[in-house]
Each structure stands twice: as structure tokens, then as C-alpha cells.
Design an enzyme around this catalytic site. Sequence first.
Site, PDB file in Angstrom:
ATOM      1  N   LEU A  96       0.861  -1.191   0.000  1.00 37.20           N
ATOM      2  CA  LEU A  96       0.000   0.000   0.000  1.00 37.20           C
ATOM      3  C   LEU A  96       0.896   1.239   0.000  1.00 37.20           C
ATOM      4  CD1 LEU A  96      -2.593   1.679   0.453  1.00 37.20           C
ATOM      5  CD2 LEU A  96      -2.421   1.118   2.897  1.00 37.20           C
ATOM      6  N   ASP A 119      -9.532   5.986   7.864  1.00 42.75           N
ATOM      7  CA  ASP A 119     -10.552   4.960   8.154  1.00 42.75           C
ATOM      8  C   ASP A 119     -11.195   4.484   6.851  1.00 42.75           C
ATOM      9  OD1 ASP A 119     -10.042   5.437  10.787  1.00 42.75           O
ATOM     10  OD2 ASP A 119     -11.877   6.561  11.181  1.00 42.75           O
ATOM     11  N   ASN A 121       3.982   7.603   2.254  1.00 42.57           N
ATOM     12  CA  ASN A 121       4.803   8.540   1.491  1.00 42.57           C
ATOM     13  C   ASN A 121       4.135   9.896   1.290  1.00 42.57           C
ATOM     14  OD1 ASN A 121       6.750   9.358  -0.827  1.00 42.57           O
ATOM     15  ND2 ASN A 121       4.727   9.287  -1.808  1.00 42.57           N
ATOM     16  N   TYR A 150       6.343  21.794   8.351  1.00 38.85           N
ATOM     17  CA  TYR A 150       6.852  20.655   7.572  1.00 38.85           C
ATOM     18  C   TYR A 150       8.006  19.969   8.313  1.00 38.85           C
ATOM     19  CZ  TYR A 150       8.939  17.976   3.784  1.00 38.85           C
ATOM     20  OH  TYR A 150       9.460  16.958   3.015  1.00 38.85           O
ATOM     21  N   LYS A 155       8.142  16.208   9.985  1.00 35.94           N
ATOM     22  CA  LYS A 155       9.103  15.172   9.578  1.00 35.94           C
ATOM     23  C   LYS A 155       9.948  14.693  10.775  1.00 35.94           C
ATOM     24  CE  LYS A 155       7.788  14.880   5.329  1.00 35.94           C
ATOM     25  NZ  LYS A 155       7.118  13.667   4.846  1.00 35.94           N
TER      26      LYS A 155
HETATM   27  N1  NAP Z   1      10.989  16.059  -3.226  1.00 34.99           N
HETATM   28  C1  NAP Z   1      11.774  16.328  -2.206  1.00 34.99           C
HETATM   29  O1  NAP Z   1      12.748  17.081  -2.323  1.00 34.99           O
HETATM   30  C2  NAP Z   1      11.520  15.691  -0.855  1.00 34.99           C
HETATM   31  C3  NAP Z   1      12.528  15.786   0.113  1.00 34.99           C
HETATM   32  C4  NAP Z   1      12.317  15.193   1.355  1.00 34.99           C
HETATM   33  C5  NAP Z   1      11.148  14.505   1.606  1.00 34.99           C
HETATM   34  N2  NAP Z   1      10.180  14.430   0.654  1.00 34.99           N
HETATM   35  C6  NAP Z   1       8.948  13.716   0.996  1.00 34.99           C
HETATM   36  O2  NAP Z   1       8.674  12.737   0.012  1.00 34.99           O
HETATM   37  C7  NAP Z   1       7.278  12.449   0.015  1.00 34.99           C
HETATM   38  C8  NAP Z   1       6.775  12.415  -1.415  1.00 34.99           C
HETATM   39  O3  NAP Z   1       6.908  13.712  -1.969  1.00 34.99           O
HETATM   40  P1  NAP Z   1       7.382  13.941  -3.474  1.00 34.99           P
HETATM   41  O4  NAP Z   1       8.690  14.620  -3.420  1.00 34.99           O
HETATM   42  O5  NAP Z   1       7.254  12.713  -4.275  1.00 34.99           O
HETATM   43  O6  NAP Z   1       6.329  15.071  -3.887  1.00 34.99           O
HETATM   44  P2  NAP Z   1       5.185  15.081  -5.003  1.00 34.99           P
HETATM   45  O7  NAP Z   1       5.759  14.754  -6.320  1.00 34.99           O
HETATM   46  O8  NAP Z   1       4.506  16.405  -4.787  1.00 34.99           O
HETATM   47  O9  NAP Z   1       4.227  13.891  -4.552  1.00 34.99           O
HETATM   48  C9  NAP Z   1       3.374  13.993  -3.444  1.00 34.99           C
HETATM   49  C10 NAP Z   1       2.374  12.858  -3.514  1.00 34.99           C
HETATM   50  O10 NAP Z   1       1.470  12.992  -2.415  1.00 34.99           O
HETATM   51  C11 NAP Z   1       0.141  13.040  -2.916  1.00 34.99           C
HETATM   52  N3  NAP Z   1      -0.680  13.896  -2.079  1.00 34.99           N
HETATM   53  C12 NAP Z   1      -0.487  15.208  -1.782  1.00 34.99           C
HETATM   54  N4  NAP Z   1      -1.493  15.657  -1.024  1.00 34.99           N
HETATM   55  C13 NAP Z   1      -2.334  14.606  -0.838  1.00 34.99           C
HETATM   56  C14 NAP Z   1      -3.574  14.439  -0.170  1.00 34.99           C
HETATM   57  N5  NAP Z   1      -4.156  15.467   0.487  1.00 34.99           N
HETATM   58  N6  NAP Z   1      -4.176  13.233  -0.188  1.00 34.99           N
HETATM   59  C15 NAP Z   1      -3.619  12.201  -0.853  1.00 34.99           C
HETATM   60  N7  NAP Z   1      -2.450  12.290  -1.514  1.00 34.99           N
HETATM   61  C16 NAP Z   1      -1.823  13.486  -1.506  1.00 34.99           C
HETATM   62  C17 NAP Z   1       0.267  13.590  -4.330  1.00 34.99           C
HETATM   63  O11 NAP Z   1      -0.782  13.135  -5.169  1.00 34.99           O
HETATM   64  P3  NAP Z   1      -2.125  13.917  -5.541  1.00 34.99           P
HETATM   65  O12 NAP Z   1      -1.748  15.326  -5.866  1.00 34.99           O
HETATM   66  O13 NAP Z   1      -2.657  13.121  -6.697  1.00 34.99           O
HETATM   67  O14 NAP Z   1      -2.986  13.796  -4.337  1.00 34.99           O
HETATM   68  C18 NAP Z   1       1.553  12.908  -4.790  1.00 34.99           C
HETATM   69  O15 NAP Z   1       1.278  11.610  -5.239  1.00 34.99           O
HETATM   70  C19 NAP Z   1       6.617  13.522   0.903  1.00 34.99           C
HETATM   71  O16 NAP Z   1       6.321  12.975   2.151  1.00 34.99           O
HETATM   72  C20 NAP Z   1       7.703  14.572   1.035  1.00 34.99           C
HETATM   73  O17 NAP Z   1       7.600  15.301   2.230  1.00 34.99           O
HETATM   74  C21 NAP Z   1      10.337  14.993  -0.568  1.00 34.99           C
END
Ligand code: NAP
Length: 262
Positions: free
Chosen positions: A9, A71, A90, A155, A159
Site C-alpha cells: 500500500l 478509516d 509517502n 513541515y 518530519k
Molecule cells: N521532493 C523532495 O525534495 C523531498 C525531500 C524530502 C522529503 N520528501 C517527501 O517525500 C514524500 C513524497 O513527496 P514527493 O517529493 O514525491 O512530492 P510530489 O511529487 O509532490 O508527490 C506527493 C504525492 O502525495 C500526494 N498527495 C499530496 N497531497 C495529498 C492528499 N491530500 N491526499 C492524498 N495524496 C496526496 C500527491 O498526489 P495527488 O496530488 O494526486 O494527491 C503525490 O502523489 C513527501 O512525504 C515529502 O515530504 C520529498
Amino acid sequence: MDYRDKTVLITGASGGIGAAFARALAARGSHVILVARNEAKLKELATDLHDSHGIRAEYLAADLSEPCASDDVVEEIDRRGLSVDILINNAGVGMHSDFADSDPARIRREVALNVGVLTDLAAVYMSRMTQQGTGAIINVASVAAFQPVPHLAVYAASKAYVLSLSEALWWEGKQHGVKVLAVCPGATDTGFFEAAGANADSVGPRRSTSQVVNTALRALEAGKPSVVDGLYNAVAVAISQVVPRRLALAVAELAVRASGQG
Ligand SMILES: NC(=O)c1ccc[n+]([C@@H]2O[C@H](COP(=O)([O-])OP(=O)(O)OC[C@H]3O[C@@H](n4cnc5c(N)ncnc54)[C@H](OP(=O)(O)O)[C@@H]3O)[C@@H](O)[C@H]2O)c1
């Protein structure tokens, strides 16, 4: 670790790191359940993974920042008769602004997604995995977990929570055959920065999503509680842990102002 025929998942699976986890695990023979808001993107990825790897790819469109979202997700997965072997928490968002200027409703949604849903899903599936004596949970934290970050305050705090929770659950899980890992990426090439309202053009070098996923899977297999992705990020984190807290804050503020890094 054998991923074949395991059901994974993944939240936030419509793009970025979540989609990269889905691709990597489908290629290793796992079935996937993809959750995010964008149904069209989820459907396209699920179809592609099913066609390319012959695995079962389910998807579920949900706004996880809504009350009771977790839920509903668990109920729907149960209704479909699916059992989750690996949970990848994620989905996460950042909001690049001063706390005093932030919309309180947006802060609430950020905490609900980054902290609330992650905790809820971990609680449900860790309990089931513990009963089965097997399973794994990967929580996506960030290098922002290691020190407070001005202009990304909620944020970074969210984290820090993810990292702390994951490491404690790693300890509890290992007595019951359940692996728990926090993966801490630095700047990674995704849509995160645009979504955070940061200046994406000024972000420095970014790691690829597949590098983050490979780091996470290697660390999970090695039984680690947490891992920082990339040598540069690991060195920066190590330094942030030994300098005075105020200096770490000042450096974090400079980095965010310069790059909008998440
Ligand atoms: N990119 C970086 O530099 C970075 C660095 C450190 C940590 N992270 C962490 O990595 C994780 C993934 O982020 P990413 O970098 O892959 O960013 P991303 O490309 O913006 O992806 C975020 C994902 O979360 C989903 N999402 C956002 N809001 C949501 C909601 N309310 N309900 C359900 N799904 C939601 C988005 O899909 P939808 O818009 O379709 O909902 C998308 O699939 C996050 O936890 C982020 O904090 C990222």
C-alpha cells in the site's frame, strides 16, 4: 527480502517518490495499492504496472487530509479483500511560508496528512503485521527532520515526528518480525517544490526518485531504523547534529531562503 506476491500500500502514489516506489516494487513482483487524489494518474500508473509486470494493481482516489480519510481507506481495502504486507507512508506536503502568514486551515491539512494519516495507517497495519509476525512499513521523512527549519516550520516539525515515531516503532517491530524504516530524502526531483510554493528553479542539485527508492529498499533489507538518502545529504545531516542548535537553525534558514528545499 522477497517482494514477490507481497501487497504494498503506497500513499501519494500518483507521482514523485510514491510512483517510483510503485514502479520499483512492481518490477520485483509485488502487487500494489495506489492512493492519492488524482484518480486519472493513479489509473494510468496502475494500468501500466499491470501491463508491464502482470501484477495486481489497485488504486483508490482519496484526499488523505480530510477527516477520517484513513478509516475510509482501510475500510475500502478490507472491502476489496486485500491484505497489506508492506505499507509505504509517502504522501506529504510542505508549505513554504512564514508561520504567521499561513492559512490555519492549510496548516491543519498539512499536519493531518504528514502526521495524522501516517500515524493512523501505521497503527492499523502494524497491529495486523504484528499479529501475523511479518510485514514492513516505510515512512518517508526528510532531511528536514533533523533540525527546525524556518519558513518550513510545520513541515520540518512533522518530519521530525515521522523520524521519531519510525525509530521507536522499529524497536517495537523487531520483536515481532515487523520492519520499520524512516527514509530521509534531501532535495529530490519531483513536483514537491512547486506544490510547496517554493522557487523550484533555484533548487540546487536534486537526487532522482529511483535513488531515494533504492536507498530505502537497501536500508529496509539491512534492517536499519532510518536512512538519509545520498552522501552529501548524510554529511550535511551529520554536521547539523554536532553544531550548536542556533547555528543549525541559521544554516537551515539560509538554505531554505536560497533554494526552497524540502
Ligand atoms: N521532493 C523532495 O525534495 C523531498 C525531500 C524530502 C522529503 N520528501 C517527501 O517525500 C514524500 C513524497 O513527496 P514527493 O517529493 O514525491 O512530492 P510530489 O511529487 O509532490 O508527490 C506527493 C504525492 O502525495 C500526494 N498527495 C499530496 N497531497 C495529498 C492528499 N491530500 N491526499 C492524498 N495524496 C496526496 C500527491 O498526489 P495527488 O496530488 O494526486 O494527491 C503525490 O502523489 C513527501 O512525504 C515529502 O515530504 C520529498
